[in-house]
Scaffold this motif. Structure first.
Motif, mmCIF file in Angstrom:
data_model
loop_
_atom_site.group_PDB
_atom_site.id
_atom_site.type_symbol
_atom_site.label_atom_id
_atom_site.label_comp_id
_atom_site.label_asym_id
_atom_site.label_seq_id
_atom_site.Cartn_x
_atom_site.Cartn_y
_atom_site.Cartn_z
ATOM 1 N N ASN B 309 29.379 47.235 8.772
ATOM 2 C CA ASN B 309 28.016 46.905 9.168
ATOM 3 C C ASN B 309 27.310 46.112 8.089
ATOM 4 O OD1 ASN B 309 27.096 47.583 11.751
ATOM 5 N ND2 ASN B 309 27.234 49.752 11.281
ATOM 6 N N SER B 313 28.047 42.056 9.469
ATOM 7 C CA SER B 313 27.016 41.822 10.483
ATOM 8 C C SER B 313 26.139 40.627 10.144
ATOM 9 C CB SER B 313 26.122 43.049 10.591
ATOM 10 O OG SER B 313 25.442 43.231 9.357
ATOM 11 N N GLY B 314 26.234 40.157 8.897
ATOM 12 C CA GLY B 314 25.327 39.105 8.470
ATOM 13 C C GLY B 314 24.163 39.681 7.685
ATOM 14 N N ARG B 319 27.046 34.979 8.268
ATOM 15 C CA ARG B 319 28.237 35.032 9.108
ATOM 16 C C ARG B 319 28.919 33.669 9.212
ATOM 17 N NH1 ARG B 319 29.706 38.182 12.716
ATOM 18 N NH2 ARG B 319 29.590 36.681 14.414
ATOM 19 N N ARG B 327 34.385 37.093 11.430
ATOM 20 C CA ARG B 327 33.324 36.794 12.401
ATOM 21 C C ARG B 327 33.562 37.537 13.703
ATOM 22 N NH1 ARG B 327 33.035 31.350 11.019
ATOM 23 N NH2 ARG B 327 34.279 30.789 12.839
ATOM 24 N N GLY B 330 32.711 41.084 13.407
ATOM 25 C CA GLY B 330 31.252 41.190 13.391
ATOM 26 C C GLY B 330 30.658 41.189 14.792
ATOM 27 N N THR B 336 25.029 43.223 14.394
ATOM 28 C CA THR B 336 25.047 41.765 14.332
ATOM 29 C C THR B 336 23.963 41.174 15.233
ATOM 30 O OG1 THR B 336 27.401 41.829 13.903
ATOM 31 C CG2 THR B 336 26.502 39.738 14.667
ATOM 32 N N TYR B 337 23.842 41.759 16.428
ATOM 33 C CA TYR B 337 22.867 41.230 17.393
ATOM 34 C C TYR B 337 21.462 41.698 17.049
ATOM 35 C CZ TYR B 337 27.262 40.426 19.650
ATOM 36 O OH TYR B 337 28.524 40.023 19.891
#
Ligand code: ATP
Ligand code: MG
Lengths: 246, 382
Positions: B309, B313-314, B319, B327, B330, B336-337
């Motif tokens: 996470n 996830s960025g 990412r 990626r 992820g 991520t969202y």
């Protein structure tokens, strides 16, 4: 409904290599108080758990109040009450909250539930402790509360797994009065115990050792079968032969 | 006993309600856990933010002043006064700047273009570059924040000097991070922390709540009743949704107070989109509880889940800069969202029009994970 309250054929349960219940053929008749005796680890709890639908049998069949425990576990669960060996109620809820919770989980609603909860509190002498947290109750009171929760829905069949373990003699006597009262109303009771005076209060008994049934009958029949004066003598005799065999 | 019929009557008779009530009563009595669920994330945010903020002062900096005017010297001084940049020497050329940063001699460079003073005079935007060695994100984020601040302040000062002239011109300090193009600043990370903390605590408290009942033996007594699996599990989930919202609000508020995290978009929208995310993570907690036998195991799985996470996830690293495999992994994380939702609403101020895809994905995650865990949950002790 006709037939036995509990009927098992070749009921078996293994945990890995360990066979806890080894092909049990057991019949409990409607309306009787049936005592299941046996040394520690003989498979009593495992048997009851299978009959309640909590453990899947490794082999064999079991019918409880007319329902197959594997195929119709929910029908079994509606019809039975179960008091586990270890206290299974919520320590951080009060006596009344525990009772009210179980009454509602068993489908009682509104005025009917309130009436049933009040009746159980009165009937088991719990009313004065209704507001006490269950975790702060002493052993005897905990057992009574557990019995109240297990009978909230007036089950036809009641499983009690060592309901009086660690409880003082007076409390045990009161507890057994409650059991006999339930039986008088027509409830079938399957109870396990290590107390021989309690065994004597059962209509019929079964002895288990190493997962197998080794004697079934009234206490008179069993003492006669082994030619020993008391049920306790039979118990000790069985455990000694067991120890030799092991 | 089945007098009730019809969906509404059945809903009212559902064991979900007693389950829900019991959970709330127990939660109210367990003040310690409740307090920890709110205080710990707050503490983590404060610590984390403190770590971001403190370290970077006095970055060794080279200056390439191609303007060589009084104005350009004033700007470099203003940047040096911020305390973030320590001017070590003047660079001779752009190549010299690159070499200085490349060799690690300098961590930052200030490049003032030849037309700087002229642009100011003409009222055109004056472009100044601050190059930052961004290989170490924490250091560079502070540098960027400082440069932007100085740029704005200095620009405003110059504007005030020329009051009366149309304010068409501004001082535009362009920050170009090197080596880490998608650089994260404190303000950028703090919103993400809402998501990281939510996903960890939701997963942990949910899985522990069920496993605890199993360990204490109360689950055995409960599953021997005719209670439905759905009622049992959703009754346990629902109170934690409330906890999740409280936690999120605390972290958001603290983020605002401590780090000035803005809320440019609609907060009601953010709260609405958070529902799917909280539910998805509670669902994951349920899933863990069907696998873990002890609270210690549940805890381990929780922390095992924390790592991807944070890394994929960025949240920490962009990412776009990740290898394809990372990626893809992820993409399987709800965080991520949710990060896009958080940053979108809080930092960019966008609405549902640009976040509806994330909203849908989060809801799909929630429903799918909950469905799988309810299916997997078995009313037996095996
Ligand atoms: N979940 C389990 N996993 C592995 N072994 C188990 C499990 N449950 C029970 N056993 C084993 O099965 C055997 C029978 O246990 P069970 O609890 O049924 O005995 P019991 O007759 O109820 O004993 P007691 O009088 O001590 O309650 C024991 O050897 C026990 O260790
Ligand atoms: Mg036992």
């Amino acid at each position: 409904m006709t037939g036995a309250a509990v009927e098992t054929r070749g009921l078996r349960r293994a945990f890995g290599a360990l066979v806890a219940v080894a092909g049990l053929d057991l019949t409990v008749r409607r309306g009787e108080v049936f005592g299941l005796l046996g040394p520690n680890g003989s498979g009593k709890t495992t048997t009851i758990r299978m009959l309640c639908g909590l453990l899947a049998p490794s082999a064999g069949t079991a019918t409880v109040v007319g329902h197959d425990v594997v195929r119709e576990p929910e029908a079994v669960k509606r019809a039975i009450g179960y008091m586990s060996q270890k206290f299974g109620l919520y320590d951080d809820l009060t006596v009344a909250e525990n009772l009210d919770f179980y009454a509602s989980v068993y489908g009682l609603r509104g005025a009917a539930r309130a009436a049933r909860v009040a009746e159980l509190l009165d009937g088991l002498g719990l009313a004065a402790r209704a507001g006490q947290l269950a975790g702060t109750l002493s052993g005897g009171w905990k057992q009574r509360l557990a019995l109240a929760c297990a009978t909230a829905h007036r089950p036809r069949l009641l499983f009690l797994d060592e309901p009086t373990a660690g409880v003082d003699p007076a409390a045990r006597r009161r507890f057994w009065a409650a059991i006999r009262a339930l039986a008088a109303e027509g409830t079938t009771v399957l109870v396990t115990t290590h107390y021989m005076d309690e065994a004597a209060r059962c209509d019929r008994l079964a002895f288990m050792a190493r997962g197998a049934l080794i004697a079934v009958g009234t206490s008179a029949e069993i003492t006669a079968q082994f030619g020993l004066p008391t049920v306790e003598d039979v118990f000790v005799h069985l455990q000694e032969t067991e120890a030799v065999g092991a | 006993m089945s007098v009730a019929s019809g969906p509404l009557a059945r809903l009212r008779a559902s064991a979900f309600w007693p389950m829900l009530r019991k959970e709330f009563v127990q939660m109210r009595r367990d003040r310690l856990t409740l307090g920890m669920m709110v205080v710990l994330p707050a503490l983590q945010l404060a610590l984390f933010g403190y770590a971001i903020r403190t370290e970077v002062r006095h970055l060794p900096t080279v200056v390439l002043d191609e303007s060589r005017t009084q104005q350009s010297r004033a700007l470099v001084e203003a940047l040096a006064e911020s305390g973030t940049f320590d001017v070590t020497r003047a660079a001779a050329s752009r190549a010299d700047v690159a070499a200085a940063i490349g060799a690690g001699e300098a961590r930052a460079a200030i490049v003032v273009p030849p037309d700087y003073a002229r642009a100011l005079k003409r009222g055109r935007p004056a472009r100044v570059q601050v190059l930052v060695d961004a290989a170490e994100p924490s250091g560079s984020s502070a540098a960027i924040a400082a440069a932007a601040q100085v740029g704005a302040a200095h620009g405003a000062e110059l504007a005030a000097e020329r009051a009366g002239r149309p304010a068409a011109w501004t001082l535009d300090v362009r920050v170009r991070p090197w080596y880490n193009p998608g650089l994260r600043s404190a303000v950028y990370i703090a919103p993400g922390l809402v998501g990281v903390l939510l996903s960890l605590t939701m997963l942990l408290i949910m899985s522990m709540a069920i496993v605890r009942e199993r360990e204490r033996g109360t689950l055995e007594q409960l599953i021997v009743t005719p209670i439905g699996k759905g009622s049992l599990m959703l009754g346990k989930v629902a109170p934690f949704v409330v906890v999740g919202y409280v936690q999120m609000s605390v972290v958001l508020l603290l983020g605002r107070l401590l780090f000035g995290v803005p809320a440019r978009g609609s907060l009601p929208l953010l709260y609405a989109l958070t529902f799917g995310f909280i539910l998805a993570n509670l669902g994951l907690g349920l899933l863990v509880s069907t696998l873990a036998r002890t609270q210690a195991q549940a805890m381990q799985v929780g922390f095992f889940f924390l790592l991807p996470n944070i890394l994929l996830s960025g949240f920490m690293f962009p990412r776009e800069a990740m290898p394809a495999a990372a990626r893809w992994v992820g993409l399987a994380l709800p965080l991520t969202y949710y990060l896009r939702v958080l940053r979108g609403v809080l930092l960019r101020g966008v609405g549902l029009a640009s976040l509806w895809r994330e909203a849908v994905v989060l809801l799909v995650f929630a429903v799918a994970i909950l469905a799988v865990s309810v299916r997997r949950f078995s009313k037996t002790l095996d």
